[in-house]
Design an enzyme around this catalytic site. Structure first.
Site, short mmCIF file in Angstrom:
data_model
loop_
_atom_site.label_atom_id
_atom_site.label_comp_id
_atom_site.label_asym_id
_atom_site.label_seq_id
_atom_site.Cartn_x
_atom_site.Cartn_y
_atom_site.Cartn_z
N SER A 14 -4.48 33.89 50.92
CA SER A 14 -3.54 33.65 49.82
C SER A 14 -3.47 32.17 49.48
O SER A 14 -3.74 31.32 50.33
CB SER A 14 -2.16 34.13 50.28
OG SER A 14 -1.15 33.62 49.45
N MET A 51 -1.31 47.62 63.29
CA MET A 51 -1.92 46.34 63.68
C MET A 51 -0.97 45.45 64.49
O MET A 51 -1.37 44.38 64.92
CB MET A 51 -2.42 45.60 62.44
CG MET A 51 -3.54 46.34 61.73
SD MET A 51 -4.99 46.50 62.79
CE MET A 51 -5.98 47.63 61.82
N ASN A 98 -7.53 43.01 55.16
CA ASN A 98 -6.65 42.85 53.99
C ASN A 98 -5.18 43.15 54.29
O ASN A 98 -4.29 42.72 53.56
CB ASN A 98 -7.17 43.82 52.91
CG ASN A 98 -6.16 44.12 51.84
OD1 ASN A 98 -5.98 43.33 50.92
ND2 ASN A 98 -5.49 45.26 51.94
N ASP A 114 -0.30 42.06 40.96
CA ASP A 114 0.80 42.97 40.56
C ASP A 114 1.00 44.19 41.47
O ASP A 114 1.29 45.28 40.98
CB ASP A 114 0.58 43.43 39.12
CG ASP A 114 -0.65 44.34 38.98
OD1 ASP A 114 -1.36 44.56 39.99
OD2 ASP A 114 -0.90 44.84 37.87
N THR A 115 0.87 44.04 42.78
CA THR A 115 1.13 45.19 43.65
C THR A 115 2.65 45.40 43.75
O THR A 115 3.42 44.45 43.58
CB THR A 115 0.55 44.98 45.07
OG1 THR A 115 1.22 43.87 45.67
CG2 THR A 115 -0.94 44.70 45.03
N TYR A 123 5.07 34.15 56.60
CA TYR A 123 3.88 34.66 55.91
C TYR A 123 2.85 33.55 55.70
O TYR A 123 1.67 33.70 55.99
CB TYR A 123 4.31 35.26 54.56
CG TYR A 123 3.18 35.66 53.65
CD1 TYR A 123 2.48 36.85 53.87
CD2 TYR A 123 2.80 34.87 52.56
CE1 TYR A 123 1.44 37.24 53.03
CE2 TYR A 123 1.76 35.25 51.72
CZ TYR A 123 1.09 36.43 51.94
OH TYR A 123 0.07 36.81 51.12
N SER A 128 2.50 30.81 57.30
CA SER A 128 1.84 30.33 58.52
C SER A 128 0.74 31.29 58.97
O SER A 128 -0.30 30.85 59.48
CB SER A 128 2.84 30.07 59.64
OG SER A 128 3.79 31.09 59.72
N THR A 129 0.91 32.59 58.75
CA THR A 129 -0.16 33.52 59.14
C THR A 129 -1.40 33.32 58.26
O THR A 129 -2.53 33.42 58.74
CB THR A 129 0.28 35.00 59.05
OG1 THR A 129 0.53 35.37 57.69
CG2 THR A 129 1.51 35.29 59.88
#
Ligand code: NDP
Length: 282
Positions: free
Chosen positions: A164, A87, A113, A213-214, A177, A179-180
């Site tokens: 998130s 991506m 995702n 929990d990834t 992160y 800001s995205t």
């Protein structure tokens, strides 16, 4: 106590008025899940498979995708196809949508995702990384959504965006992160209004997740912050339900909603709590 009671009443009302999820509606549904080689995306693929959907999964690692696709078939997916794509490339996001449209003959759900890896650390001026992350976590989302929109219009389809809590609140060590994710909320929040105002039949769902929990997330925060992590499989099921019932927002787990609603009431207290939640010595 009054504030807590008011919050409880709101939560119960929200739960009561939520549309019912009919898992049969997903039998044969044509679904694309991105970032499906690991983590929440992998769990999304397995749930859609159990519901008998036709799935296209994507990520960069082809070998891992192949294994996930095989498991999807064994769990009951009507179809489970995979396509390796990066991506961060200009053309891969659209390539994935075109592949799915060709193989599935249309699309009912586009579940975005994936995220690129980003360090959990103090901002040290790496603008190039931030630009790269914007392509992976944000621009590819809008490229795919735009490409899929005509087909989603035809099928009463749904756009599901995995975002998130860090797109709704501010926190240290995650500036690129965060800001995205803020960009995603802004963009798809705006698109939601435009689709609603022109009476489009495409639904938009924005998912606000707390700590899940990834492996990728736990590796980053284990030593640094003391927060309960919720199971990826449960997060994935909630994401699927919010998309299938065409609701605009998911807050998972429950505490994310409380934080978003209350963070501006007492900003100094909120900022104090945020800054003291980390084991950080400058
Ligand atoms: P993971 O890091 O476990 O998975 C990321 C996925 O994206 C992998 O399948 C990875 O596969 C893929 N990916 C990474 N880089 C690229 C790229 N350049 N091109 C294409 N695919 C790529 O993430 P999580 O499961 O933890 O998170 C999933 C979603 O949930 C994200 O949107 C995240 O922001 C959100 N979220 C997660 C939280 C958590 O605590 N886990 C909290 C809040 C939100 P591959 O390496 O094979 O390309």
């Amino acid at each position: 106590t009054k504030i807590i009671m008011a919050i409880c009443v709101v939560l119960i009302a929200v739960k009561w008025t939520a549309p019912r999820f009919d898992e049969e509606s997903l039998r044969g549904a044509r679904v694309v899940v991105t970032g499906a080689s690991t983590g929440i995306g992998e769990q999304l693929a397995y749930h859609y498979a159990r519901f008998g959907a036709q799935i296209v999964i994507t990520a960069r690692r082809e070998k891992v995708l192949q294994q996930v696709a095989e498991k999807c078939l064994s769990l009951g997916a009507q179809k489970a196809l995979y396509i390796a794509a990066d991506m961060s490339s200009e053309s891969d996001p659209e390539k994935v949508v075109d592949f799915a449209l060709e193989k599935l003959g249309g699309l009912d759900y586009l579940v975005l995702n994936h995220i690129g890896p980003s360090p959990f650390t103090v901002w040290q001026g790496d603008v190039e990384h931030t630009k790269w992350l914007m392509q992976v976590n944000f621009f590819s989302y809008i490229q795919m959504a735009w490409r899929a929109l005509p087909s989603l219009e035809q099928s009463n389809g749904s756009l599901v965006i995995v975002s998130s809590l860090l797109g709704k609140t501010t926190s240290p060590f995650v500036a690129p992160y965060s800001s995205t994710k803020s960009a995603l909320n802004g963009f798809f929040g705006s698109l939601y209004h435009e689709l609603a105002m022109k009476k489009s039949n495409v639904s938009v769902s924005l998912c606000t997740l707390g700590l899940i929990d990834t492996e990728a997330a736990m590796d980053k925060v284990r030593e640094v912050v003391n927060l309960p992590a919720y199971p990826a499989t449960d997060a994935a099921l909630n994401i699927i339900i919010i998309g299938a019932t065409r609701q605009l927002e998911l807050y998972y787990p429950w505490y994310t909603y409380i934080i978003v609603v209350t963070k501006d009431w007492f900003p100094s207290i909120t900022n104090y709590i945020v800054q003291n939640s980390y084991n950080y010595i400058p």
